[in-house]
Enzyme design. Structure first.
Site, PDB file in Angstrom:
ATOM      1  CB  SER A  65       4.460   6.145 -16.366  1.00 34.07           C
ATOM      2  OG  SER A  65       5.606   5.325 -16.307  1.00 34.07           O
ATOM      3  CB  VAL A  90       2.787   1.324 -17.393  1.00 31.29           C
ATOM      4  CG1 VAL A  90       1.450   1.007 -16.740  1.00 31.29           C
ATOM      5  CG2 VAL A  90       3.047   2.831 -17.381  1.00 31.29           C
ATOM      6  CG  HIS A  97      -4.013   1.854 -12.612  1.00 32.14           C
ATOM      7  ND1 HIS A  97      -4.484   3.081 -12.210  1.00 32.14           N
ATOM      8  CD2 HIS A  97      -2.673   1.909 -12.519  1.00 32.14           C
ATOM      9  CE1 HIS A  97      -3.462   3.843 -11.892  1.00 32.14           C
ATOM     10  NE2 HIS A  97      -2.342   3.161 -12.067  1.00 32.14           N
TER      11      HIS A  97
END
Length: 163
Positions: A65, A90, A97
């Site tokens: 991504s 995601v 992260h």
């Protein structure tokens, strides 16, 4: 949660423009492929459903991504597209992260759209777990890829109308 009992990919309440006159780029992440493949199927099917010609749809795969921004920029730098759809997923993990990637991707997609003065559509799922992603990639909450394609069509038409 607003989507808990709703299929978000229902467009019966609106008129969707014809996609026939427009050229679309789709940048799709290879990471979380079981999800992003479904998003791609939804986007591609929707574009064709609303009249896009196969030769006017180009798919570019990028590793993850985070790379969607670069992929969209490459497409818009090298060819004339009426809109670019960015598809990714995601999934929240145990570290920060997730936050950094989501923020970078959202800001990057916006910056590419402004740089090229073209619609660049955010079709990136940002979910707590894999099941939430699957529910939004052709599951019980519809397909975010379909939604992104309809958004691209509508924005391409709006852009053409206001040139």
């Amino acid at each position: 949660m607003a989507s808990i009992n709703k299929n978000l990919s229902d467009f019966s309440h609106m008129e969707v423009a014809s996609a026939a006159p427009y050229r679309f780029g789709i940048v799709v992440s290879q990471w979380n492929a079981s999800v992003t493949g479904n998003l791609l199927d939804g986007a591609y099917t929707a574009l064709k459903q609303y009249g896009a010609l196969e030769e006017n749809i180009h798919v570019m795969q990028v590793p993850g991504s985070y790379e969607l921004t670069s992929g969209a920029d490459i497409l818009l730098r090298n060819q004339a597209w009426d809109a670019v759809i960015c598809l990714g997923c995601v999934i929240q993990g145990e570290t920060k992260h997730f936050d950094y990637i989501c923020s970078a991707v959202a800001n990057g997609i916006t910056q590419v759209a402004l740089k090229h003065n073209k619609p660049v559509i955010f079709g990136v799922l940002t979910t707590d777990d894999l099941q939430q992603a699957l529910d939004r990639a052709g599951g019980k909450h519809g397909n975010k890829g379909t939604e992104a394609a309809v958004t691209a069509i509508q924005m391409a038409a709006l852009s053409a109308k206001n040139q």
